[in-house]
Design a protein around this motif. Structure first.
Motif, PDB file in Angstrom:
ATOM      1  N   ILE A 252       1.956  -6.871  55.273  1.00 16.22           N
ATOM      2  CA  ILE A 252       1.989  -8.010  54.352  1.00 16.22           C
ATOM      3  C   ILE A 252       0.860  -8.988  54.668  1.00 16.22           C
ATOM      4  N   PHE A 253       0.572  -9.174  55.940  1.00 14.24           N
ATOM      5  CA  PHE A 253      -0.469 -10.124  56.328  1.00 14.24           C
ATOM      6  C   PHE A 253      -1.817  -9.730  55.746  1.00 14.24           C
ATOM      7  N   ARG A 254      -2.106  -8.446  55.718  1.00  8.55           N
ATOM      8  CA  ARG A 254      -3.400  -7.989  55.207  1.00  8.55           C
ATOM      9  C   ARG A 254      -3.405  -7.872  53.692  1.00  8.55           C
ATOM     10  N   ASP A 255      -2.287  -7.408  53.099  1.00 11.20           N
ATOM     11  CA  ASP A 255      -2.281  -7.123  51.666  1.00 11.20           C
ATOM     12  C   ASP A 255      -1.993  -8.350  50.817  1.00 11.20           C
ATOM     13  N   LEU A 256      -1.241  -9.325  51.351  1.00  9.10           N
ATOM     14  CA  LEU A 256      -0.815 -10.465  50.538  1.00  9.10           C
ATOM     15  C   LEU A 256      -1.702 -11.684  50.699  1.00  9.10           C
ATOM     16  N   LEU A 257      -2.010 -12.053  51.943  1.00  4.06           N
ATOM     17  CA  LEU A 257      -2.702 -13.313  52.191  1.00  4.06           C
ATOM     18  C   LEU A 257      -4.196 -13.167  51.970  1.00  4.06           C
ATOM     19  N   THR A 258      -4.754 -14.143  51.266  1.00  2.61           N
ATOM     20  CA  THR A 258      -6.199 -14.266  51.078  1.00  2.61           C
ATOM     21  C   THR A 258      -6.612 -15.693  51.399  1.00  2.61           C
ATOM     22  N   ALA A 259      -7.898 -15.952  51.369  1.00  3.80           N
ATOM     23  CA  ALA A 259      -8.391 -17.291  51.687  1.00  3.80           C
ATOM     24  C   ALA A 259      -7.947 -18.313  50.640  1.00  3.80           C
ATOM     25  N   LYS A 260      -7.653 -17.854  49.424  1.00  2.97           N
ATOM     26  CA  LYS A 260      -7.272 -18.787  48.361  1.00  2.97           C
ATOM     27  C   LYS A 260      -5.775 -19.102  48.364  1.00  2.97           C
ATOM     28  N   ASN A 261      -4.951 -18.111  48.697  1.00  2.00           N
ATOM     29  CA  ASN A 261      -3.506 -18.327  48.574  1.00  2.00           C
ATOM     30  C   ASN A 261      -2.786 -18.502  49.903  1.00  2.00           C
ATOM     31  N   VAL A 262      -3.521 -18.533  51.023  1.00  6.03           N
ATOM     32  CA  VAL A 262      -2.845 -18.619  52.313  1.00  6.03           C
ATOM     33  C   VAL A 262      -2.125 -19.963  52.468  1.00  6.03           C
ATOM     34  N   LYS A 263      -2.691 -21.032  51.935  1.00  5.95           N
ATOM     35  CA  LYS A 263      -2.033 -22.330  52.049  1.00  5.95           C
ATOM     36  C   LYS A 263      -0.813 -22.413  51.153  1.00  5.95           C
ATOM     37  N   TYR A 264      -0.837 -21.726  50.021  1.00  4.91           N
ATOM     38  CA  TYR A 264       0.319 -21.735  49.122  1.00  4.91           C
ATOM     39  C   TYR A 264       1.495 -20.994  49.750  1.00  4.91           C
ATOM     40  N   TYR A 265       1.252 -19.864  50.383  1.00  9.98           N
ATOM     41  CA  TYR A 265       2.337 -19.047  50.927  1.00  9.98           C
ATOM     42  C   TYR A 265       2.822 -19.541  52.289  1.00  9.98           C
ATOM     43  N   THR A 266       1.925 -20.077  53.111  1.00  9.73           N
ATOM     44  CA  THR A 266       2.297 -20.399  54.491  1.00  9.73           C
ATOM     45  C   THR A 266       2.233 -21.881  54.821  1.00  9.73           C
ATOM     46  N   GLY A 267       1.501 -22.692  54.062  1.00 10.48           N
ATOM     47  CA  GLY A 267       1.309 -24.090  54.411  1.00 10.48           C
ATOM     48  C   GLY A 267       0.227 -24.305  55.452  1.00 10.48           C
ATOM     49  N   VAL A 268      -0.439 -23.248  55.887  1.00 12.23           N
ATOM     50  CA  VAL A 268      -1.545 -23.318  56.844  1.00 12.23           C
ATOM     51  C   VAL A 268      -2.836 -23.119  56.065  1.00 12.23           C
ATOM     52  N   ARG A 269      -3.878 -23.830  56.462  1.00 16.13           N
ATOM     53  CA  ARG A 269      -5.065 -23.891  55.610  1.00 16.13           C
ATOM     54  C   ARG A 269      -5.972 -22.679  55.713  1.00 16.13           C
ATOM     55  N   SER A 270      -5.836 -21.805  56.707  1.00 12.16           N
ATOM     56  CA  SER A 270      -6.735 -20.658  56.838  1.00 12.16           C
ATOM     57  C   SER A 270      -5.997 -19.489  57.482  1.00 12.16           C
ATOM     58  N   ILE A 271      -6.517 -18.286  57.226  1.00 19.12           N
ATOM     59  CA  ILE A 271      -5.932 -17.079  57.814  1.00 19.12           C
ATOM     60  C   ILE A 271      -6.168 -17.050  59.319  1.00 19.12           C
TER      61      ILE A 271
END
Length: 561
Positions: A252-271
């Motif tokens: 999931i970490f590789r397939d779901l999170l990108t630089a644009k949506n990481v803050k939306y899904y996790t609340g953290v600003r970068s991967i």
């Protein structure tokens, strides 16, 4: 009068006969009322109590119409008759005078046999005289001799020592022959049905095979695919592929999170920051208790795995993503289990273990800094003469929870301000928008002043520093005891209208104190704290507040230098 059949589950009656007469005969092509064909059934009257009471009672027992409330047999009414389908000969005859077919209740054959057996009672004297004497069997090679009997009633000794009349024996034989005839008819009917079902099954199999062939031909013509490899039962083919399982785990970490949506899904600003948090916390995650007697097992054989126990369904980094997604988006465990293809219980265990590890490690990111650090990182708007020693701005916020069942807990968590059952926490923010303190969770009924006094925040501040709060915080005495300054908006103090100086001071304090509201709004971006929290999840609310505050401190400050 509309006559109808009195047998249960039988709908024959005059209405159906009249309807049948209006139809056209398929053989003679005329109306059934004018046709020579016989009717599908006929209705026969039930014996009356005056003409034949014994036969009427037997008909009543065989019909077996029971009152639902009193459980008693119902007597047939005047408009009830018996149709021809319930007689062996199609009508009541001397040989079969009673309805014995398709009586509409379970085990009716046993009842028929029992009723007919009761009919074998001893005959009266007049009936005995009318019984014809059986003719003697002829002797071999001669003419039959007449058999003389002293008594007209011929009795046959039974094997059990009793005596049965000839009439009773004949009736018993007749009953057995009737039951055997019915059984033979049923067996023949069932045999015909089985043969018909066999024929239908063979036809359906042929049609199914034809449909399969047609579907395969169409699929191969539309998109030809390589044939699937055959499964092998050998352990080598299904166990190891370069030391790992052939079935790959979801990433999931590789397939779901990108630089644009990481803050939306996790609340953290970068991967990269998510990876850094994972590398720092993963060694502190404890899923099960290791007893004192547990020792590290050594690898003795080549096939011994490097790590004992059941294999994980998720990677460690994906477990952290699951926890952050629940904090950020407020998802339920069922939703997370479906997204990550795991069970609900496993998702709950992963969330609980990681929350405890995150709160234990990230709690050091939520602490009160020294005065020099606060003064050095102050924005320009907080560097006035009267704000030199300002180190914290405090305010309280509330978290909605479900209504508890216990009445005492309901009263303790009820908030008159929010008109809901809530939990309350104290949040302290430095002028550089750094969350320096979050209190433990209190019931929503407690006031802001009492919470501030009880949590011990004022005792942790250095003397001769200042705290900014709303005018609802009546903590001037407590601040004076700790040698702390208190900056609050001035009130009217009994005046009908505030002076110009007080209005300007109130506006200035409000513009500076708005920072804590903005930080609380940033904290409530984690929907686990914003939405209504279930009572099951409320056990981890202290850990959730600490983790969310630490993640907020990893974001950029609200006011830049």
């Amino acid at each position: 009068m509309a006559y109808h059949c009195a047998v249960n589950e039988c709908s024959n009656g005059m209405y159906r006969l009249k309807k049948w007469k209006t139809t056209t005969c398929a053989v003679h092509d005329v109306l059934q009322s004018e046709c020579e064909c016989s009717a599908p059934f006929r209705l026969y009257s039930i014996p009356t109590r005056k003409t034949n009471p014994s036969s009427r009672d037997k008909w009543k027992i065989l019909i077996n119409r029971i009152h639902p409330a009193s459980k008693r047999l119902l007597s047939p009414s005047k408009d009830q008759k018996i149709c021809s389908k319930h007689f062996v000969d199609g009508r009541p005859t001397d040989r079969h005078p009673f309805p014995t077919e398709l009586l509409g209740f379970p085990d009716f054959k046993k009842k028929v046999a029992r009723v007919l057996m009761h009919d074998s009672a001893p005959l009266s004297k007049r009936a005995r005289r009318e019984v014809p004497e059986p003719a003697p069997e002829p002797a071999p090679g001669g003419t039959p001799e007449p058999m003389e009997t002293a008594d007209p009633v011929i009795e046959v000794q039974a094997t059990q020592g009793g005596s049965l009349s000839i009439n009773g024996l004949l009736l018993a034989i007749f009953v057995l022959m009737t039951v055997a005839t019915q059984l033979f008819r049923q067996v023949r009917r069932l045999t015909q049905d089985i043969l018909a079902l066999h024929v239908q099954c063979s036809q359906l199999r042929k049609e199914l095979e034809a449909l399969r062939q047609t579907t395969q031909e169409r699929a191969s013509a539309a998109s030809p695919l390589p044939p699937k490899p055959e499964r092998s039962n050998s352990k080598k083919c299904r166990v190891l592929v370069k030391g790992k399982h052939a079935k790959s785990q979801p990433n999931i970490f590789r397939d779901l999170l990108t630089a644009k949506n990481v803050k939306y899904y996790t609340g953290v600003r970068s991967i990269a920051l998510v990876q850094l948090i994972h590398d720092f916390v993963k060694d502190f995650v404890v899923r099960r208790h290791q007893g004192q007697a547990s020792v590290k097992r050594k690898r003795v054989f080549r096939k011994t795995p490097s790590k004992f126990g059941p294999k994980r369904f998720l990677r460690s980094i994906d477990e952290l993503v699951l926890v952050l997604m629940r904090l950020r988006l407020g998802l339920d465990l069922q939703d997370l289990a479906d997204r990550f293809a795991i069970s609900v219980s496993l998702a709950s265990k992963v969330f609980t273990s990681w929350m405890k590890a995150l709160s234990a490690t990230l709690c050091h990111m939520v602490q009160i800094p020294d005065v020099e650090t606060v003064l050095a990182t102050k924005p320009v708007r907080y560097r006035g003469r009267d704000l030199t020693n300002l180190v914290a701005i405090i305010d309280c916020t509330e978290i909605f929870i479900e209504t508890p069942q216990d009445l005492a807990t309901q009263a303790a968590t009820w908030s008159d301000y929010k008109h809901h059952n809530t939990l309350k926490i104290l949040v302290a923010v430095c002028p550089n928008s750094y969350i320096c303190y979050v209190s433990a969770v209190y019931e929503g009924r407690i006031s802001d002043t009492e919470l501030t006094k009880d949590c011990g925040f004022l005792e942790q501040l250095d003397p001769h520093t200042c705290v900014m709060a709303d005018k609802g915080f009546s903590i001037a005495t407590e601040c004076a005891q700790q040698s702390l300054g208190l900056i609050i908006p001035p009130g009217r103090r009994g005046q009908s209208q505030m002076s110009k100086v007080l209005v300007q001071k109130t506006k200035k304090v409000a513009n500076l104190r708005i920072l804590v509201e903005q930080v609380i709004r940033r904290l409530k971006c984690f929907k686990f704290l914003k939405n209504e929290m279930s009572l099951a999840a409320a056990d981890l609310v202290d850990e959730a507040v600490i983790v969310c505050a630490a993640l907020c401190n990893l974001q950029r400050p609200i006011y830049v230098q």
